[in-house]
Design an enzyme around this catalytic site. Structure first.
Site, PDB file in Angstrom:
ATOM      1  CE1 TYR A 144      -8.496  21.893   3.858  1.00  9.22           C
ATOM      2  CE2 TYR A 144      -8.206  21.982   2.044  1.00  9.22           C
ATOM      3  CZ  TYR A 144      -8.285  21.453   3.035  1.00  9.22           C
ATOM      4  OH  TYR A 144      -8.909  20.091   3.150  1.00  9.22           O
ATOM      5  CE  LYS A 194     -10.883  21.266  20.453  1.00  5.26           C
ATOM      6  NZ  LYS A 194     -11.561  20.354  21.786  1.00  5.26           N
ATOM      7  CG  ASP A 227     -13.481  17.754  20.804  1.00  7.60           C
ATOM      8  OD1 ASP A 227     -14.015  18.135  20.610  1.00  7.60           O
ATOM      9  OD2 ASP A 227     -13.420  16.940  21.719  1.00  7.60           O
ATOM     10  CG  ASP A 251     -10.729  17.438   3.622  1.00  8.63           C
ATOM     11  OD1 ASP A 251     -11.751  17.559   2.981  1.00  8.63           O
ATOM     12  OD2 ASP A 251      -9.569  17.579   4.807  1.00  8.63           O
ATOM     13  CG  ASP A 255     -12.844  11.875   3.321  1.00  9.06           C
ATOM     14  OD1 ASP A 255     -13.349  12.975   2.332  1.00  9.06           O
ATOM     15  OD2 ASP A 255     -11.794  11.475   3.127  1.00  9.06           O
TER      16      ASP A 255
HETATM   17  C1  IPM Z   1     -11.875  17.443  -0.803  1.00 10.68           C
HETATM   18  C2  IPM Z   1     -10.267  16.668  -0.742  1.00 10.68           C
HETATM   19  C3  IPM Z   1      -9.421  18.052  -1.227  1.00 10.68           C
HETATM   20  C4  IPM Z   1      -9.193  19.337  -0.050  1.00 10.68           C
HETATM   21  C5  IPM Z   1      -8.482  17.974  -1.866  1.00 10.68           C
HETATM   22  C6  IPM Z   1      -8.128  17.054  -3.044  1.00 10.68           C
HETATM   23  C7  IPM Z   1      -7.187  19.085  -1.843  1.00 10.68           C
HETATM   24  O1  IPM Z   1     -10.094  16.307   0.314  1.00 10.68           O
HETATM   25  O2  IPM Z   1     -12.299  18.028  -1.691  1.00 10.68           O
HETATM   26  O3  IPM Z   1     -12.364  17.115   0.393  1.00 10.68           O
HETATM   27  O4  IPM Z   1      -9.074  18.796   0.716  1.00 10.68           O
HETATM   28  O5  IPM Z   1     -10.285  19.814   0.137  1.00 10.68           O
HETATM   29 MN    MN Z   2     -11.606  15.921   1.475  1.00  6.96          MN
END
Ligand code: IPM
Ligand code: MN
Length: 365
Positions: A144, A194, A227, A251, A255
């Site tokens: 990032y 990884k 993975d 990240d 999710d």
């Molecule tokens: C998160 C979001 C952010 C990230 C984006 C919005 C930049 O997806 O907080 O997980 O990738 O960190």
């Molecule tokens: Mn995210």
């Protein structure tokens, strides 16, 4: 009795709606302890672009510096998607905020109440008691924040690159957070990398191993390749207790964890560093993980739970109000489990509005 000073950055989409809910719940929950809220609302993200021409105006940053914590909504939306990538709300507001306050540890609890298992895409027999795990994501390093560029190759073709770099000190400080979190829970932690491909992962694994041996000998440390971890999370999430990983992997895995836990609308997070606030607690940024949800923005139907639970995390980590935090968490749980549910978690129940959900939580405080 104290005045809790924080900055409110509601942002875009459903941000302002769910922020109102969180502020209302905070106010009601803090009143019995005699704690008062003192917050400044500042523009951030698309809203700030519209008003000031930039996603993170200096004035907003200044206000955040004066506060003891930041309660963040969410930023971004279709309106700003045609801007150059480095001007877009997500990249130009959230990432610089994380960097400015050195918020290197992102804590995302993956909690699914047993009463809510039908909200998870997993079969109930795989998660009979719900889910209770914690994802710790490194937040200010890796791909990032490494050098990035788009350039011309000698043959004229266009190429781009992002650089992933980790220093030992960056790995050690996130290992410390993971170790402490594990000590406060099941004393089990899984480090995800990884290391069969990436040099940063090889260093990550070596550093983590040495760090835990020295500082957390009681914690059972395991490793997974990312993975495999993605697969294990979908197969049997409760095999984890605490897992931690670098920025990009975190990240993606968080999710995945969120959807397995039923809804992005329930997922809160705390981003912490080593900076102390005026109370001697950790300065932090607290945000729901669900995003701006432009499709439902302004309709009054968004799930406010993640924002409310993020506010509870703020009370716990930045204000030392663990009791009030648990009262809020219990109230959310009771409201949801009594069947009051916004559309994202309704599953057959009649969906309620953001306001009704908020009211039910307040009644359960
Ligand atoms: C998160 C979001 C952010 C990230 C984006 C919005 C930049 O997806 O907080 O997980 O990738 O960190
Ligand atoms: Mn995210």
């Amino acid at each position: 009795m104290a005045t809790l000073k924080f900055t409110v950055l509601a942002g875009d989409g459903i941000g302002p709606e769910v922020m109102q809910s969180a502020l209302e719940v905070l106010r009601k929950a803090c009143a019995p302890e005699g704690d008062e809220l003192s917050y400044t609302e500042c523009a951030v993200g698309g809203a700030a672009i519209d008003k000031f021409g930039e996603a993170l105006p200096e004035s907003t940053l200044q206000e955040c510096r004066k506060a003891d914590a930041i309660l963040f909504g969410s930023v971004g939306g279709p309106k700003w998607e045609s801007l150059p990538p480095n001007k877009q709300p997500e990249r130009a507001a959230l990432l610089p905020l994380r960097k400015a306050f050195k918020l290197f540890a992102n804590i995302r609890p993956g909690l699914l109440y047993p009463e809510l298992t039908d909200a998870s895409p997993l079969k109930t027999e795989r998660i009979p008691n719900g889910i209770d795990i914690v994802c710790i994501r490194e937040l200010t390093g890796g791909i990032y924040f490494g050098e990035k560029k788009t350039y011309q190759k000698p043959d004229g073709e266009t190429a781009a690159c992002d650089t992933m770099e980790y220093k030992v000190s960056e790995i050690e400080r996130i290992a410390e957070v993971a170790g402490q979190t594990a000590m406060a829970r099941g004393k089990r932690v899984c480090s995800i990398d990884k290391a069969n491909v990436l040099e940063t992962s090889v260093l990550w694994r070596k550093t983590v191993t040495e760090y835990f041996k020295k500082h957390f000998p009681e914690v059972e440390l395991s490793y997974l390749y990312v993975d495999n971890a993605a697969m294990q999370l979908a197969r049997d999430p409760n095999q984890f207790d605490v897992f931690f990983t670098e920025n990009m992997f975190g990240d993606i895995l968080s999710d995945e964890m969120a959807v397995i836990c039923g809804s992005l609308g329930m997922l809160c997070s705390a981003s912490l560093g080593d900076i102390k606030n005026s109370l001697g607690n950790k300065f932090g940024l607290y945000e729901p993980a669900g995003g701006t949800a432009p499709d439902i923005a302004g309709k009054g139907i968004a799930n406010p739970c993640a924002q409310i639970l993020s506010a509870a995390m703020m009370l716990r980590y930045s204000f030392g109000r663990a009791q009030t935090a648990s009262r809020i968490e219990k109230a959310v749980r009771r409201a949801v489990c009594s069947g009051v549910r916004t559309a994202d978690i309704a599953f057959g129940k009649k969906p309620v509005s953001t306001k009704e959900m908020t009211q039910a939580i307040i009644e359960n405080l």
